[in-house]
Design a protein around this motif. Structure first.
Motif, mmCIF file in Angstrom:
data_model
loop_
_atom_site.group_PDB
_atom_site.id
_atom_site.type_symbol
_atom_site.label_atom_id
_atom_site.label_comp_id
_atom_site.label_asym_id
_atom_site.label_seq_id
_atom_site.Cartn_x
_atom_site.Cartn_y
_atom_site.Cartn_z
ATOM 1 N N ILE A 131 1.049 -0.838 0.001
ATOM 2 C CA ILE A 131 0.346 -0.338 0.060
ATOM 3 C C ILE A 131 1.034 1.127 -0.053
ATOM 4 O O ILE A 131 0.782 2.141 -0.720
ATOM 5 C CB ILE A 131 -1.015 0.046 0.904
ATOM 6 N N VAL A 132 2.206 1.003 0.696
ATOM 7 C CA VAL A 132 2.708 2.475 0.841
ATOM 8 C C VAL A 132 3.223 2.316 -0.818
ATOM 9 O O VAL A 132 3.518 3.877 -1.213
ATOM 10 C CB VAL A 132 4.083 2.619 2.333
ATOM 11 N N ALA A 133 3.627 1.305 -0.998
ATOM 12 C CA ALA A 133 4.489 1.592 -2.848
ATOM 13 C C ALA A 133 3.497 2.074 -3.483
ATOM 14 O O ALA A 133 3.734 3.018 -4.197
ATOM 15 C CB ALA A 133 4.421 0.286 -3.570
ATOM 16 N N ILE A 134 2.682 2.487 -3.413
ATOM 17 C CA ILE A 134 1.049 2.614 -4.719
ATOM 18 C C ILE A 134 1.254 3.753 -4.134
ATOM 19 O O ILE A 134 1.137 5.113 -5.306
ATOM 20 C CB ILE A 134 -0.226 1.691 -4.468
ATOM 21 N N ASN A 135 0.629 4.492 -2.549
ATOM 22 C CA ASN A 135 0.795 5.716 -2.265
ATOM 23 C C ASN A 135 2.043 6.681 -2.392
ATOM 24 O O ASN A 135 1.547 7.178 -2.891
ATOM 25 C CB ASN A 135 0.012 5.614 -1.033
ATOM 26 N N LEU A 136 2.724 5.388 -2.083
ATOM 27 C CA LEU A 136 4.324 6.365 -2.815
ATOM 28 C C LEU A 136 4.080 7.089 -4.428
ATOM 29 O O LEU A 136 4.882 8.278 -4.800
ATOM 30 C CB LEU A 136 5.505 5.801 -2.099
ATOM 31 N N VAL A 137 3.733 5.897 -5.573
ATOM 32 C CA VAL A 137 3.894 6.426 -6.929
ATOM 33 C C VAL A 137 3.183 7.620 -6.628
ATOM 34 O O VAL A 137 2.980 8.825 -8.051
ATOM 35 C CB VAL A 137 3.374 4.890 -7.498
ATOM 36 N N ILE A 138 2.200 7.643 -6.581
ATOM 37 C CA ILE A 138 0.415 8.040 -6.486
ATOM 38 C C ILE A 138 0.562 9.554 -5.873
ATOM 39 O O ILE A 138 0.752 10.550 -6.497
ATOM 40 C CB ILE A 138 -0.506 7.789 -5.681
ATOM 41 N N GLY A 139 1.116 9.573 -5.088
ATOM 42 C CA GLY A 139 1.471 11.248 -4.792
ATOM 43 C C GLY A 139 3.234 11.287 -5.369
ATOM 44 O O GLY A 139 3.245 12.913 -5.074
ATOM 45 N N LEU A 140 3.956 10.871 -5.321
ATOM 46 C CA LEU A 140 5.050 11.072 -6.470
ATOM 47 C C LEU A 140 4.595 11.971 -8.142
ATOM 48 O O LEU A 140 4.941 13.112 -7.820
ATOM 49 C CB LEU A 140 6.185 10.783 -6.898
ATOM 50 N N ALA A 141 3.238 11.176 -8.002
ATOM 51 C CA ALA A 141 2.744 11.959 -9.265
ATOM 52 C C ALA A 141 1.581 12.906 -9.429
ATOM 53 O O ALA A 141 2.110 14.366 -9.984
ATOM 54 C CB ALA A 141 1.571 10.714 -9.927
ATOM 55 N N ASN A 142 1.409 13.423 -7.930
ATOM 56 C CA ASN A 142 0.562 13.935 -7.784
ATOM 57 C C ASN A 142 1.233 15.279 -6.909
ATOM 58 O O ASN A 142 1.501 16.764 -7.876
ATOM 59 C CB ASN A 142 0.125 13.464 -6.301
ATOM 60 N N ALA A 143 2.659 14.902 -6.469
ATOM 61 C CA ALA A 143 3.427 15.846 -6.381
ATOM 62 C C ALA A 143 4.032 17.410 -8.233
ATOM 63 O O ALA A 143 3.700 18.516 -8.010
ATOM 64 C CB ALA A 143 4.638 15.918 -5.924
ATOM 65 N N ALA A 144 3.761 15.946 -8.904
ATOM 66 C CA ALA A 144 4.504 16.619 -10.504
ATOM 67 C C ALA A 144 3.632 16.826 -10.776
ATOM 68 O O ALA A 144 3.330 17.993 -11.125
ATOM 69 C CB ALA A 144 5.000 15.170 -11.036
ATOM 70 N N ILE A 145 1.848 16.793 -10.784
ATOM 71 C CA ILE A 145 0.920 17.510 -11.271
ATOM 72 C C ILE A 145 0.642 18.688 -10.782
ATOM 73 O O ILE A 145 0.878 19.997 -10.999
ATOM 74 C CB ILE A 145 -0.333 16.702 -11.502
ATOM 75 N N GLY A 146 1.249 18.600 -9.415
ATOM 76 C CA GLY A 146 0.864 20.472 -8.448
ATOM 77 C C GLY A 146 1.724 21.033 -9.315
ATOM 78 O O GLY A 146 1.541 22.561 -8.961
ATOM 79 N N SER A 147 3.180 20.533 -9.473
ATOM 80 C CA SER A 147 4.442 22.213 -9.903
ATOM 81 C C SER A 147 3.789 22.353 -10.509
ATOM 82 O O SER A 147 4.706 23.460 -11.407
ATOM 83 C CB SER A 147 5.296 20.976 -9.142
ATOM 84 N N GLY A 148 3.651 21.338 -12.005
ATOM 85 C CA GLY A 148 3.761 21.440 -13.347
ATOM 86 C C GLY A 148 2.213 21.353 -14.100
ATOM 87 O O GLY A 148 2.724 22.136 -15.257
ATOM 88 N N GLY A 149 1.977 21.082 -13.560
ATOM 89 C CA GLY A 149 0.576 21.103 -14.042
ATOM 90 C C GLY A 149 -0.294 22.172 -14.723
ATOM 91 O O GLY A 149 -0.545 21.942 -15.776
ATOM 92 N N ARG A 150 0.169 23.315 -13.986
ATOM 93 C CA ARG A 150 -0.902 24.244 -14.947
ATOM 94 C C ARG A 150 0.522 24.762 -16.070
ATOM 95 O O ARG A 150 -0.323 25.529 -17.461
ATOM 96 C CB ARG A 150 -0.243 25.508 -14.358
ATOM 97 N N TYR A 151 1.395 24.287 -16.535
ATOM 98 C CA TYR A 151 2.085 24.561 -17.772
ATOM 99 C C TYR A 151 1.583 22.653 -18.805
ATOM 100 O O TYR A 151 1.998 23.450 -19.785
ATOM 101 C CB TYR A 151 3.438 24.203 -17.563
ATOM 102 N N TRP A 152 1.453 22.109 -18.156
ATOM 103 C CA TRP A 152 1.545 20.986 -19.379
ATOM 104 C C TRP A 152 -0.278 21.571 -20.728
ATOM 105 O O TRP A 152 -1.274 22.172 -19.914
ATOM 106 C CB TRP A 152 0.612 19.703 -18.625
#
Length: 154
Positions: A131-152
């Motif tokens: 569960i931690v591995a899944i949440n880690l991948v989702i969390g990293l993706a969410n961080a990438a979306i949060g930091s760069g999503g407005r430019y996509w």
């Protein structure tokens, strides 16, 4: 000014949660084989107890600041950019996974540790790790979306 405080608190809460998962999965977990049983499961029990208190605080901060920014800054869901909808959905998924982790395998781990049933406690670690591995991948993706999503190009 309030927006800057909310955004900063939101970011710090995300760093605490996702960074803690990254540390546990990528640094602490590979270091466990040097310990003799039942020490690894005892250590995981202490680590989870301490870390999960921070996760609860992080979730509260993330939810409060996220919805405040969504409503006060963007005027609600209808006016929010697409990347915020994606972040919202992924955040809710992360919270749901965490709630399952906390109340199911971690609950069984705590109960087994309290009874000094180390084999039963150890049986919960792989479940928590997945569960931690899944949440880690989702969390990293969410961080990438949060930091760069407005430019996509949504």
């Amino acid at each position: 000014m309030i927006h800057a405080i909310a955004l900063s608190a939101h970011l710090l809460a995300a760093i605490i949660w996702v960074g803690g998962m990254f540390f546990a999965y990528m640094a602490l977990r590979p270091s466990m084989p040097v310990l003799s049983p039942p020490d690894p499961v005892k250590l995981w029990g202490r680590v989870f107890f301490n870390f999960f208190n921070w996760v609860w605080l992080s979730i509260i901060v993330l939810v409060l600041t996220g919805y405040w920014m969504l409503l006060a800054v963007y005027g609600g869901f209808a006016l929010a950019p697409a990347y915020l909808h994606v972040m919202h959905g992924l955040g809710l998924l992360m919270i749901a996974l965490y709630l399952h982790l906390f109340f199911a395998p971690y609950g069984r781990l705590k109960k087994a540790l309290a009874a000094d049933d180390f084999p039963a406690a150890a049986a919960q670690i792989p479940k928590i790790r997945r569960i931690v591995a899944i949440n880690l991948v989702i969390g990293l993706a969410n961080a990438a979306i949060g930091s760069g999503g407005r430019y996509w190009p949504w």
